[in-house]
Design an enzyme around this catalytic site. Structure first.
Site, PDB file in Angstrom:
ATOM      1  N   SER A  19       0.835  -1.197  -0.215  1.00  0.00           N
ATOM      2  CA  SER A  19      -0.060   0.004   0.149  1.00  0.00           C
ATOM      3  C   SER A  19       0.824   1.234  -0.081  1.00  0.00           C
ATOM      4  O   SER A  19       1.987   1.419   0.640  1.00  0.00           O
ATOM      5  CB  SER A  19      -0.836  -0.091   1.136  1.00  0.00           C
ATOM      6  OG  SER A  19      -1.681   1.058   1.460  1.00  0.00           O
ATOM      7  N   LYS A  43      -3.894   2.426  -2.579  1.00  0.00           N
ATOM      8  CA  LYS A  43      -3.375   3.466  -1.539  1.00  0.00           C
ATOM      9  C   LYS A  43      -4.498   3.567  -0.493  1.00  0.00           C
ATOM     10  O   LYS A  43      -5.582   3.665  -0.649  1.00  0.00           O
ATOM     11  CB  LYS A  43      -3.129   4.956  -2.144  1.00  0.00           C
ATOM     12  CG  LYS A  43      -2.657   5.790  -1.372  1.00  0.00           C
ATOM     13  CD  LYS A  43      -1.846   6.695  -1.903  1.00  0.00           C
ATOM     14  CE  LYS A  43      -1.395   8.112  -1.148  1.00  0.00           C
ATOM     15  NZ  LYS A  43      -0.588   7.516   0.227  1.00  0.00           N
ATOM     16  N   CYS A 127      -0.220   3.405  10.649  1.00  0.00           N
ATOM     17  CA  CYS A 127       0.766   4.299   9.894  1.00  0.00           C
ATOM     18  C   CYS A 127       1.442   5.257  11.082  1.00  0.00           C
ATOM     19  O   CYS A 127       0.881   5.865  12.043  1.00  0.00           O
ATOM     20  CB  CYS A 127      -0.187   5.368   9.162  1.00  0.00           C
ATOM     21  SG  CYS A 127       0.815   6.662   8.194  1.00  0.00           S
ATOM     22  N   LYS A 167      -2.699  -4.768   9.335  1.00  0.00           N
ATOM     23  CA  LYS A 167      -1.500  -4.547   8.994  1.00  0.00           C
ATOM     24  C   LYS A 167      -0.842  -3.722  10.334  1.00  0.00           C
ATOM     25  O   LYS A 167      -1.471  -2.899  10.764  1.00  0.00           O
ATOM     26  CB  LYS A 167      -1.340  -3.191   7.784  1.00  0.00           C
ATOM     27  CG  LYS A 167       0.068  -3.040   7.417  1.00  0.00           C
ATOM     28  CD  LYS A 167       0.216  -2.211   6.089  1.00  0.00           C
ATOM     29  CE  LYS A 167       1.742  -2.034   5.587  1.00  0.00           C
ATOM     30  NZ  LYS A 167       1.807  -1.551   4.156  1.00  0.00           N
ATOM     31  N   ILE A 193       5.388  -5.868   7.841  1.00  0.00           N
ATOM     32  CA  ILE A 193       5.218  -4.934   8.715  1.00  0.00           C
ATOM     33  C   ILE A 193       4.993  -3.490   8.057  1.00  0.00           C
ATOM     34  O   ILE A 193       5.462  -3.377   6.905  1.00  0.00           O
ATOM     35  CB  ILE A 193       6.582  -4.605   9.783  1.00  0.00           C
ATOM     36  CG1 ILE A 193       7.423  -4.324   8.921  1.00  0.00           C
ATOM     37  CG2 ILE A 193       6.378  -5.949  10.733  1.00  0.00           C
ATOM     38  CD1 ILE A 193       8.832  -4.036   9.904  1.00  0.00           C
ATOM     39  N   ASN A 194       4.511  -2.541   8.896  1.00  0.00           N
ATOM     40  CA  ASN A 194       4.244  -0.962   8.336  1.00  0.00           C
ATOM     41  C   ASN A 194       5.817  -0.572   8.486  1.00  0.00           C
ATOM     42  O   ASN A 194       6.715  -1.345   9.011  1.00  0.00           O
ATOM     43  CB  ASN A 194       3.307  -0.262   8.821  1.00  0.00           C
ATOM     44  CG  ASN A 194       2.774   0.816   8.122  1.00  0.00           C
ATOM     45  OD1 ASN A 194       3.729   1.506   7.474  1.00  0.00           O
ATOM     46  ND2 ASN A 194       1.600   1.187   8.429  1.00  0.00           N
ATOM     47  N   THR A 195       5.948   0.721   8.022  1.00  0.00           N
ATOM     48  CA  THR A 195       7.154   1.314   8.149  1.00  0.00           C
ATOM     49  C   THR A 195       7.659   1.407   9.818  1.00  0.00           C
ATOM     50  O   THR A 195       6.945   1.572  10.500  1.00  0.00           O
ATOM     51  CB  THR A 195       7.489   2.689   7.525  1.00  0.00           C
ATOM     52  OG1 THR A 195       6.334   3.346   8.152  1.00  0.00           O
ATOM     53  CG2 THR A 195       7.315   2.250   6.062  1.00  0.00           C
ATOM     54  N   GLY A 219      12.597   0.307   2.820  1.00  0.00           N
ATOM     55  CA  GLY A 219      13.692  -0.094   2.068  1.00  0.00           C
ATOM     56  C   GLY A 219      14.703  -1.161   2.992  1.00  0.00           C
ATOM     57  O   GLY A 219      14.353  -1.627   3.752  1.00  0.00           O
ATOM     58  N   GLY A 267       7.286  -2.708  -1.954  1.00  0.00           N
ATOM     59  CA  GLY A 267       6.971  -1.300  -2.089  1.00  0.00           C
ATOM     60  C   GLY A 267       8.072  -0.515  -2.549  1.00  0.00           C
ATOM     61  O   GLY A 267       8.232  -0.185  -3.842  1.00  0.00           O
TER      62      GLY A 267
END
Lengths: 306, 272
Positions: A19, A43, A127, A167, A193-195, A219, A267
């Site tokens: 996403s 998104k 988020c 998420k 995972i999320n960031t 990343g 991503g």
């Protein structure tokens, strides 16, 4: 060899567009499918839409990307149109991503998006850049608190029949506990995972670079964190996991699956390897599996736990 | 950028703003200034940089010159207003360059610009001169006061046509119409356009009619500038990564070109 089952759906390969990457328009998402993605996540949207933050919103170095786009989106009604348009164009399963500021509104936005019939729903419980914003107080905490996460999942499942992925964020004490709570509340899968929370500062200008000051890091530098989280979640729940975080190549994807992921989110990798990264990962996985005697992605899932 | 642009995982890849210092500014007209910086940034005509003023914003700006780096800004909003008042010694963040470039094709080119769309075309005219390519330029503006960079094109040895919407300077016409009149009489090896998207759309149609290769620069809101976020979608293309320069063929059938764009929040808006 790469065909992957995710709940009741078949993916041509396990590489799922994560996403927030390239998901702003149906035509772009269709392009990502042409570039080899096995499933497409839209998104994240909420009920009324959001402008998001001013720039700088995304920066990158060779090791990591840092973003605080601020969940800009046109609102669920326009997102329904995106999903409807996309459904006419693609074969790849569609994961509709949503966020909101309370369990009730989460349920509301989910049932609205569900009208457009994506294959799955993904709840962005985590988020990292909204927690202190007005109206979103506590928002970033849904995923750091098992009870809060479960409450959202429960309300959403009451309102929506589609399979739901929760998420989760690495920014918590125990992601395994949060995942367990979500499973207990009826989640059909976990995206992990999320960031991770991060910041970059320009020394000469004495200023954090992102306009929101801090943001989410993704990343290559995120990969070991993600692998550990997926490993822990796999040990704690029975439901499938979309393993996301720092996957750049086929071997990374295999590592993620061996940690316990049934499919792999891709991503930021687009930055390092271009839009065709999805096809590249599939080719690299296929080559590695052949060389190492694997015939199906199923054999990879959780293999590192044996 | 093509679809598989391998970027080194290790190396000198830093898409975070680097600090640049303003060395001088030059007034182009009553509301447009060129800002020169203390360092070179290897970039080509058509490419852009992301210029950041802490606490204000970061926006894409077309490169005016590369060595030293310079940009040209019109004072039309909050961000551009802050760039406009930069003074020698002031520091800003710059990352880039981003996007593809205007490639010169053949030996006799036509440059067609509207407003501050002339900025990358001035850079291109300089390169054309260096490479012995004959260039004709159509400078379009709303009125005489808005005409910019005339002198650059003179220095680059271009044949120049000026047109304004109100006829206060040069021909009373829009730049694509002047281009159409030229194309009816003469042959050009390629056309390069930059300006409001409706103007570019008209130019692309004229070029198609005259079977002349045509390249235009597409402007969109940008966030990452390196092909990740999707903010600059134009059809199934990204202005930052596939563009900003597109050929007329690439834009054929693109449902967004000249029609719609995504606003900051991602809502689709019309150019009408």
């Amino acid at each position: 060899m790469l065909v992957t089952s995710l709940l009741n759906r078949k993916l041509a390969n396990p590489a799922v567009l994560a996403s927030g990457i390239l998901g702003t328009a149906a035509l772009l998402l269709k392009y990502v499918e042409e570039c080899g993605a096995g499933a497409l996540t839209t998104k994240s949207c909420n009920l009324r839409g959001r402008e998001g933050f001013q720039n700088p919103t995304v920066v990158s170095t060779e090791h990591f990307m840092l973003n605080a786009v601020g969940l800009s989106n046109p609102g669920v009604e326009e997102e329904q149109e995106t999903v409807r348009a996309l459904k006419k164009k693609t074969k790849a399963p569609i994961i509709g991503s949503v966020f909101e500021s309370a369990p009730e509104t989460f349920a509301e936005v989910t049932s609205k998006l569900a009208e457009a019939k994506p294959d799955f729903i993904e709840l962005d419980l985590s988020c990292p850049h909204l927690s202190k914003e007005k109206g979103f107080a506590g928002y970033g905490d849904f995923s750091s608190n098992p009870k809060a996460a479960a409450e959202v999942v429960e309300k959403v499942k009451e309102a929506c029949k589609l399979p739901v992925f929760a998420k989760l964020s690495p920014n918590c004490a125990s992601i395994a506990e949060v995942a367990q709570a979500c499973e207990g509340a009826g989640a059909d899968g976990i995206t992990a995972i999320n960031t991770a929370k991060g910041m970059a500062i320009n020394a000469e200008l004495k200023s954090p670079v992102l306009s929101n000051k801090s943001g989410g890091m993704s990343g290559p530098a995120l990969k070991p964190i993600a692998v550990k989280c997926v490993y822990d979640v796999y040990g704690a729940v029975e439901i499938p996991i979309i393993g996301t975080g720092g996957v750049l190549n086929g071997k990374d994807a295999i590592e993620m699956m061996m940690a316990g992921a049934s499919a792999v989110g891709i991503g930021s990798a687009v930055y390092w390897r271009g839009f065709r990264v999805f096809s590249l990962i599939s080719e690299e996985m296929r080559a590695w599996m052949k060389e190492n005697g694997y015939t199906s992605t199923k054999q990879l899932v959780g293999a590192a736990h044996e | 950028m093509n679809d598989s642009f391998p970027k080194p995982v290790l190396g000198s890849l830093y898409d975070v703003p680097e600090t640049f210092t303003v060395t001088k500014t030059r007034q182009e007209n009553y509301r447009i200034k060129t800002v020169f910086f203390d360092k070179a940034l290897p970039c080509s005509p058509g490419q852009f940089v992301m210029l950041w003023i802490p606490g204000v914003n970061e926006r894409p700006l077309s490169a005016y010159r590369s060595d030293p780096l310079a940009i040209t800004i019109a004072n039309v909003g909050k961000f551009s207003g802050r760039v406009y008042v930069l003074n020698p010694g002031d520091r800003v963040g710059i990352r880039g360059p981003y996007g593809n470039r205007f490639e010169l094709h053949g030996k006799n080119v036509l440059l067609v610009g509207g407003g501050y769309g002339l900025v990358p075309l001035s850079f291109l005219a300089e390169e054309a001169k260096k490479r012995g390519v004959k260039a004709t330029v159509v400078i379009g503006a709303r009125n005489g006061k808005d005409v910019i960079l005339e002198k650059d094109f003179e220095i680059a040895g271009c044949r120049t046509f000026i047109c304004t919407e109100d006829g206060s300077r040069g021909l009373r016409a829009r730049s694509p119409d002047v281009a159409a009149a030229l194309l009816a009489k003469e042959k050009f090896s390629a056309i390069y356009g930059c300006g409001p998207e409706k103007m570019e759309e008209a130019l692309v149609q004229t070029a198609r009619k005259h079977r002349t290769p045509c390249f235009v620069s597409v402007e969109r809101h940008m966030k990452c500038a390196f092909g990740i976020c999707g903010a600059c979608a134009c059809g199934d293309r990204l202005a930052c990564a596939h563009g900003p320069v597109f050929s007329a063929e690439e834009l054929e059938g693109n449902p967004d070109f000249g029609k719609t764009f995504l606003d900051w929040g991602g809502k689709r808006q019309s150019y009408e």
